[in-house]
Design a protein around this motif. Structure first.
Motif, PDB file in Angstrom:
ATOM      1  N   ASN A  86       0.948  -1.205   0.015  1.00 42.29           N
ATOM      2  CA  ASN A  86      -0.137  -0.061   0.007  1.00 42.29           C
ATOM      3  C   ASN A  86       0.720   1.350   0.036  1.00 42.29           C
ATOM      4  O   ASN A  86       0.574   1.994  -0.673  1.00 42.29           O
ATOM      5  CB  ASN A  86      -1.031  -0.142   0.932  1.00 42.29           C
ATOM      6  N   LYS A  87       1.846   1.292   1.041  1.00 43.14           N
ATOM      7  CA  LYS A  87       2.846   2.454   0.876  1.00 43.14           C
ATOM      8  C   LYS A  87       3.585   2.825  -0.532  1.00 43.14           C
ATOM      9  O   LYS A  87       3.521   3.932  -0.884  1.00 43.14           O
ATOM     10  CB  LYS A  87       4.049   2.207   2.033  1.00 43.14           C
ATOM     11  N   TYR A  88       4.010   1.639  -1.109  1.00 44.75           N
ATOM     12  CA  TYR A  88       4.756   2.061  -2.559  1.00 44.75           C
ATOM     13  C   TYR A  88       3.734   2.399  -3.561  1.00 44.75           C
ATOM     14  O   TYR A  88       3.927   3.344  -4.253  1.00 44.75           O
ATOM     15  CB  TYR A  88       5.458   0.794  -2.864  1.00 44.75           C
ATOM     16  N   MET A  89       2.538   2.031  -3.548  1.00 41.85           N
ATOM     17  CA  MET A  89       1.564   2.355  -4.413  1.00 41.85           C
ATOM     18  C   MET A  89       0.937   3.710  -4.141  1.00 41.85           C
ATOM     19  O   MET A  89       0.943   4.647  -5.285  1.00 41.85           O
ATOM     20  CB  MET A  89       0.362   1.291  -4.653  1.00 41.85           C
ATOM     21  N   MET A  90       0.827   4.020  -2.935  1.00 42.78           N
ATOM     22  CA  MET A  90       0.570   5.365  -2.595  1.00 42.78           C
ATOM     23  C   MET A  90       1.651   6.367  -2.994  1.00 42.78           C
ATOM     24  O   MET A  90       1.367   7.594  -3.559  1.00 42.78           O
ATOM     25  CB  MET A  90       0.108   5.534  -1.255  1.00 42.78           C
ATOM     26  N   ASP A  91       2.948   6.049  -2.810  1.00 39.11           N
ATOM     27  CA  ASP A  91       4.068   6.699  -3.276  1.00 39.11           C
ATOM     28  C   ASP A  91       4.163   7.024  -4.842  1.00 39.11           C
ATOM     29  O   ASP A  91       4.236   8.261  -5.107  1.00 39.11           O
ATOM     30  CB  ASP A  91       5.371   6.129  -2.843  1.00 39.11           C
ATOM     31  N   GLY A  92       3.548   5.957  -5.386  1.00 38.55           N
ATOM     32  CA  GLY A  92       3.586   6.350  -6.918  1.00 38.55           C
ATOM     33  C   GLY A  92       2.480   7.348  -7.451  1.00 38.55           C
ATOM     34  O   GLY A  92       2.571   7.989  -8.211  1.00 38.55           O
ATOM     35  N   LEU A  93       1.405   6.817  -6.544  1.00 43.38           N
ATOM     36  CA  LEU A  93       0.041   8.044  -7.008  1.00 43.38           C
ATOM     37  C   LEU A  93       0.539   9.413  -6.602  1.00 43.38           C
ATOM     38  O   LEU A  93       0.163  10.286  -7.360  1.00 43.38           O
ATOM     39  CB  LEU A  93      -1.187   7.343  -5.857  1.00 43.38           C
ATOM     40  N   THR A  94       1.130   9.577  -5.488  1.00 45.76           N
ATOM     41  CA  THR A  94       1.630  10.921  -4.929  1.00 45.76           C
ATOM     42  C   THR A  94       2.531  11.412  -5.969  1.00 45.76           C
ATOM     43  O   THR A  94       2.447  12.766  -6.371  1.00 45.76           O
ATOM     44  CB  THR A  94       2.292  10.865  -3.617  1.00 45.76           C
ATOM     45  N   LEU A  95       3.570  10.570  -6.521  1.00 49.59           N
ATOM     46  CA  LEU A  95       4.349  11.305  -7.674  1.00 49.59           C
ATOM     47  C   LEU A  95       3.717  11.351  -8.825  1.00 49.59           C
ATOM     48  O   LEU A  95       4.007  12.597  -9.655  1.00 49.59           O
ATOM     49  CB  LEU A  95       5.509  10.103  -8.113  1.00 49.59           C
ATOM     50  N   SER A  96       2.795  10.727  -9.266  1.00 50.00           N
ATOM     51  CA  SER A  96       1.897  10.990 -10.366  1.00 50.00           C
ATOM     52  C   SER A  96       1.212  12.358 -10.365  1.00 50.00           C
ATOM     53  O   SER A  96       0.880  13.128 -11.352  1.00 50.00           O
ATOM     54  CB  SER A  96       1.050   9.920 -10.942  1.00 50.00           C
ATOM     55  N   ILE A  97       0.611  12.436  -9.264  1.00 46.36           N
ATOM     56  CA  ILE A  97      -0.150  13.927  -8.965  1.00 46.36           C
ATOM     57  C   ILE A  97       0.907  15.099  -9.190  1.00 46.36           C
ATOM     58  O   ILE A  97       0.615  16.162  -9.857  1.00 46.36           O
ATOM     59  CB  ILE A  97      -0.652  13.936  -7.667  1.00 46.36           C
ATOM     60  N   GLN A  98       2.121  14.781  -8.803  1.00 44.77           N
ATOM     61  CA  GLN A  98       3.140  15.859  -8.546  1.00 44.77           C
ATOM     62  C   GLN A  98       3.668  16.223  -9.998  1.00 44.77           C
ATOM     63  O   GLN A  98       3.677  17.259 -10.512  1.00 44.77           O
ATOM     64  CB  GLN A  98       4.220  15.541  -7.857  1.00 44.77           C
ATOM     65  N   LEU A  99       3.744  15.067 -11.011  1.00 46.59           N
ATOM     66  CA  LEU A  99       4.015  15.146 -12.164  1.00 46.59           C
ATOM     67  C   LEU A  99       2.874  15.610 -12.927  1.00 46.59           C
ATOM     68  O   LEU A  99       2.898  15.934 -14.204  1.00 46.59           O
ATOM     69  CB  LEU A  99       4.653  13.782 -12.876  1.00 46.59           C
ATOM     70  N   GLY A 100       1.588  15.720 -12.533  1.00 50.53           N
ATOM     71  CA  GLY A 100       0.276  16.013 -13.299  1.00 50.53           C
ATOM     72  C   GLY A 100       0.177  15.015 -14.566  1.00 50.53           C
ATOM     73  O   GLY A 100      -0.377  15.314 -15.440  1.00 50.53           O
ATOM     74  N   SER A 101       0.469  13.596 -14.046  1.00 54.17           N
ATOM     75  CA  SER A 101       0.034  12.575 -15.308  1.00 54.17           C
ATOM     76  C   SER A 101      -1.069  11.976 -15.167  1.00 54.17           C
ATOM     77  O   SER A 101      -1.335  11.099 -14.021  1.00 54.17           O
ATOM     78  CB  SER A 101       1.200  11.516 -15.142  1.00 54.17           C
ATOM     79  N   LYS A 102      -2.174  12.370 -16.070  1.00 50.99           N
ATOM     80  CA  LYS A 102      -3.663  11.925 -15.762  1.00 50.99           C
ATOM     81  C   LYS A 102      -3.587  10.416 -15.800  1.00 50.99           C
ATOM     82  O   LYS A 102      -4.085   9.494 -15.310  1.00 50.99           O
ATOM     83  CB  LYS A 102      -4.397  12.497 -16.751  1.00 50.99           C
ATOM     84  N   LYS A 103      -2.686   9.834 -16.931  1.00 51.67           N
ATOM     85  CA  LYS A 103      -2.584   8.446 -17.162  1.00 51.67           C
ATOM     86  C   LYS A 103      -2.121   7.707 -16.014  1.00 51.67           C
ATOM     87  O   LYS A 103      -2.575   6.557 -15.775  1.00 51.67           O
ATOM     88  CB  LYS A 103      -1.850   8.274 -18.465  1.00 51.67           C
ATOM     89  N   GLY A 104      -1.008   8.273 -15.275  1.00 55.50           N
ATOM     90  CA  GLY A 104      -0.424   7.572 -14.141  1.00 55.50           C
ATOM     91  C   GLY A 104      -1.258   7.266 -13.074  1.00 55.50           C
ATOM     92  O   GLY A 104      -1.527   6.489 -12.202  1.00 55.50           O
ATOM     93  N   ILE A 105      -2.189   8.562 -12.947  1.00 54.32           N
ATOM     94  CA  ILE A 105      -3.299   8.629 -11.965  1.00 54.32           C
ATOM     95  C   ILE A 105      -4.265   7.449 -12.232  1.00 54.32           C
ATOM     96  O   ILE A 105      -4.707   6.836 -11.295  1.00 54.32           O
ATOM     97  CB  ILE A 105      -3.827  10.042 -11.596  1.00 54.32           C
ATOM     98  N   ALA A 106      -4.818   7.539 -13.477  1.00 54.33           N
ATOM     99  CA  ALA A 106      -5.687   6.358 -13.909  1.00 54.33           C
ATOM    100  C   ALA A 106      -5.175   5.171 -13.636  1.00 54.33           C
ATOM    101  O   ALA A 106      -5.800   3.907 -13.174  1.00 54.33           O
ATOM    102  CB  ALA A 106      -6.334   6.896 -15.353  1.00 54.33           C
ATOM    103  N   ASP A 107      -3.943   4.935 -14.021  1.00 53.93           N
ATOM    104  CA  ASP A 107      -3.377   3.402 -13.965  1.00 53.93           C
ATOM    105  C   ASP A 107      -3.140   3.073 -12.537  1.00 53.93           C
ATOM    106  O   ASP A 107      -3.203   1.788 -12.408  1.00 53.93           O
ATOM    107  CB  ASP A 107      -2.287   3.320 -14.908  1.00 53.93           C
ATOM    108  N   PHE A 108      -3.104   3.763 -11.578  1.00 52.92           N
ATOM    109  CA  PHE A 108      -2.804   3.649 -10.308  1.00 52.92           C
ATOM    110  C   PHE A 108      -3.961   2.907  -9.943  1.00 52.92           C
ATOM    111  O   PHE A 108      -4.098   1.753  -8.960  1.00 52.92           O
ATOM    112  CB  PHE A 108      -2.936   4.627  -9.399  1.00 52.92           C
TER     113      PHE A 108
END
Length: 641
Positions: A47-69
């Motif tokens: 859960n921690k690593y996946m949430m870290d990935g989501l946080t980074l996607s939000i910071q990068l403004g990556s809509k696809k990264g947020i949806a793929d989460f």
């Protein structure tokens, strides 16, 4: 999604990549994949690593990264049984994929939504999302996905009672996967066909489909195919009221899971096995199995499975006459049930808040699907006659293939029957041959003991009479030598008679007879023989004891004639349901005497062992001698109670 020892190299590789990657889109997906590799063994860290990935996607403004989460995080939600939260997130992902025109993302999200709705028995919603997925796949000419979705729809129709329609769809999907040698698709379609025929009250046909999946698993070396087939077969048998047969399927699945652990299957295996044990009256074993399921549910934080396990444990405790324990399990069930209901209620509120946006997103997807459908209709009008001819040919070919398949199945069944009849005939012939040999031995034993033995005794008595009446007989040395020869002849006759038909076997049983036979070699100058016996001594039917005795007698005679051994030992182990014999010597071994392995006596020995359901094992070498191990499975009909 596994977190076993087999995934450790992948985890190490992903962790090294994380340590080297700078913040960016690649690091986002590495975080997602590393979190996924930790499941199901370490849910909090995943859960921690996946949430870290989501946080980074939000910071990068990556809509696809947020949806793929949502696709990666779905694994954690499934383990927790939080289906409504998963639906909420996937509907959000649909909106994002539609905004960036990501067709692949729309296909994946709709497919996952269909699977979740199917899991919570909302078949209408599941069918809608699968049909949307099918239309999008048609736009991309993705035949594999089209038939995969068709197979999912087949499962829905089977669950809704449309068994024949579901079978036809699964059959069509199987033909495509078989042509393209796609094992996973073939297995999934076969499972659906097995479920359909089982619900159509055709258990023998259903068993054939499930066995076909097991054969795929054995051919590919993938135990998940075997587990899928055993679980589906067990569920169909339990639903049909065949609890004893269902118990056998779950027992096989459980044994496989002990040797080849597959975490995704363990909960289903343990829960199904416990239910089958409970239905067949094995309450104590059912209680032990449900305890394992409860422990695994707690480890994986699987709330939905945990509440069902608590409820089953309460019913088992009640059946065992433990009302206090049953009440405690019931309280645990109600606590978890209430917790999940509160969690689901919160998810429903969130889902309603965004219902308008979800419906708007669905409208956009439906509009795009309708445009694609209109294009397909125009194309079909231009090729109407061609399509009609293809359909007719497909029906004819399908019928011929099905007819050919039926002929092959009938031929296989006939071959199996002939092989079984041949095997039974061989066993009857061998039993008759053994019985004939034993009758000959009995006759010869009586003749030696009663006729030859009595003649030697009479001769000895006459010589004694002559000794008493005639003083002019030869000297005492010659006289005593003659008497010793007669005594030795009488002893040898008795020993031969005992070997042919030992009285101790009929009086005291197999263990005592083998011990007496082996002790006859203790005074031999050529061979030192040691005998051990372990286990609880019991008596078997005379014909069975005599057959096993003859087999051991033949093995020992081989040692005396061919092995050139100076020492040998035998151990007899008696257990309920089995007799085990181990025989070892320090001779030269069989591989240096190839003619012995092809000899008639050696083949006859193997036939005798096989006739009494024995398993023969031979280990031989020049340095270590020969070791023989035989295990007989003793039927209840051979045991004297």
């Amino acid at each position: 999604m596994v977190g076993t020892a087999g995934s450790l190299p992948r985890q190490d590789s992903l962790l090294r990549r994380l340590q080297q990657q700078p913040p960016g889109q690649e690091r986002v997906y590495t975080l997602y994949e590393y979190g996924e590799s930790l499941l199901p063994d370490n849910i909090p860290l995943a859960n921690k690593y996946m949430m870290d990935g989501l946080t980074l996607s939000i910071q990068l403004g990556s809509k696809k990264g947020i949806a793929d989460f949502t696709g990666y995080y779905l694994h954690i939600q499934q383990l927790r049984g939080d289906n409504l939260a998963a639906l909420f997130m996937l509907h959000h992902a649909l909106k994002v994929y539609a905004s960036i025109a990501d067709t692949a993302g729309l296909i994946a999200a709709n497919n996952k939504l269909g699977n979740i709705y199917l899991r919570i028995d909302n078949h209408v919603a599941a069918a809608n999302h699968f049909n949307t997925t099918r239309l999008l796949a048609a736009c991309r000419n993705d035949s594999f996905l089209l038939y995969s979705i068709q197979n999912e729809l087949a499962a829905i129709h089977i669950s809704d009672g449309q068994h024949k329609e579901g079978f036809r769809e699964a059959w069509s999907a199987w033909r495509y996967f078989a042509r393209n040698h796609i094992n996973r698709g073939m297995a999934s379609a076969l499972l659906n066909m097995g479920d359909a025929t089982s619900r159509l009250q055709m258990p023998e046909t259903a068993a054939l489909f499930f066995d076909a999946v097991i054969q795929i698993g054995r051919r590919t070396g993938d135990s998940t195919y075997v587990l899928d087939a055993l679980l589906h077969h067990g569920e169909s048998l339990a639903a049909g009221g065949f609890s004893a047969q269902a118990l056998k399927q779950y027992a096989q699945a459980y044994d496989i899971s002990q040797h080849y652990p597959v975490p995704d299957y363990l909960l289903s295996i343990q829960a199904g096995y416990a239910n089958a044990l409970f239905q067949t009256g094995h309450y104590t074993a059912a209680a032990s199995m449900i305890q394992q399921a409860i422990g695994l549910s707690k480890l994986y934080v699987a709330g939905d499975e945990l509440q069902h396990a608590f409820l089953a444990a309460s019913e088992i405790a009640q059946a065992l006459g433990k009302p206090a324990a049953a009440l405690q399990w019931r309280k645990e069930y109600e606590h978890v049930h209430d917790s999940l209901r509160n969690l689901n209620t919160g998810s429903i509120v969130q889902q309603l808040q965004l219902q308008y946006n979800i419906e708007k997103n669905d409208h956009l997807i439906t509009h795009a699907s309708l445009l694609a459908a209109q294009e397909n209709i125009l194309f079909q009008r231009y090729n109407l006659w061609g399509i009609i001819i293809i359909v007719i040919l497909t029906i004819i070919i399908t019928g011929l293939l099905f007819y050919r398949w039926k002929l092959i199945q009938q031929a296989r069944l006939k071959l199996m029957q002939l092989q079984a009849e041949e095997h039974n005939s061989n066993i009857r012939l061998l039993s008759a041959m053994i019985a004939g040999e034993e009758q000959a031995r009995i006759f010869l034993s009586k003749a030696l003991h009663e006729n030859v033995g009595s003649m030697i005794s009479a001769a000895k008595a006459e010589i004694l009479a002559l000794q008493a009446g005639q003083a002019a007989l030869p000297g005492p040395g010659a006289y005593h030598e003659t008497m010793d020869m007669l005594d030795n002849a009488a002893v040898e006759v008795r020993k031969t008679a005992q070997m042919l038909m030992p009285e101790i076997l009929s009086r005291q049983g197999l263990a005592a007879a083998l011990g007496f036979y082996c002790r006859n070699f203790q005074h031999s100058r050529k061979l030192s023989f040691t005998y051990y016996c372990s286990g609880e001594s019991q008596r078997y039917k005379a014909s069975y004891e005599l057959s096993v005795y003859r087999i051991v007698q033949e093995l020992i005679s081989q040692i005396l004639r061919h092995s050139r051994a100076t020492a040998a030992q035998m151990q007899l182990t008696l257990q309920p349901g089995s007799v085990t014999i181990s025989l070892e010597d320090n001779g030269i071994g069989f591989q240096h005497q190839p003619s012995l392995q092809d000899a008639v006596c050696y083949r006859n020995l193997l036939l005798r062992i096989k006739a009494f359901y024995g398993v023969f094992s031979l280990d031989t070498s020049r340095e270590r001698g020969t070791s023989v191990y035989i295990t007989f499975q003793v039927n209840d009909s051979y045991v004297i109670v």
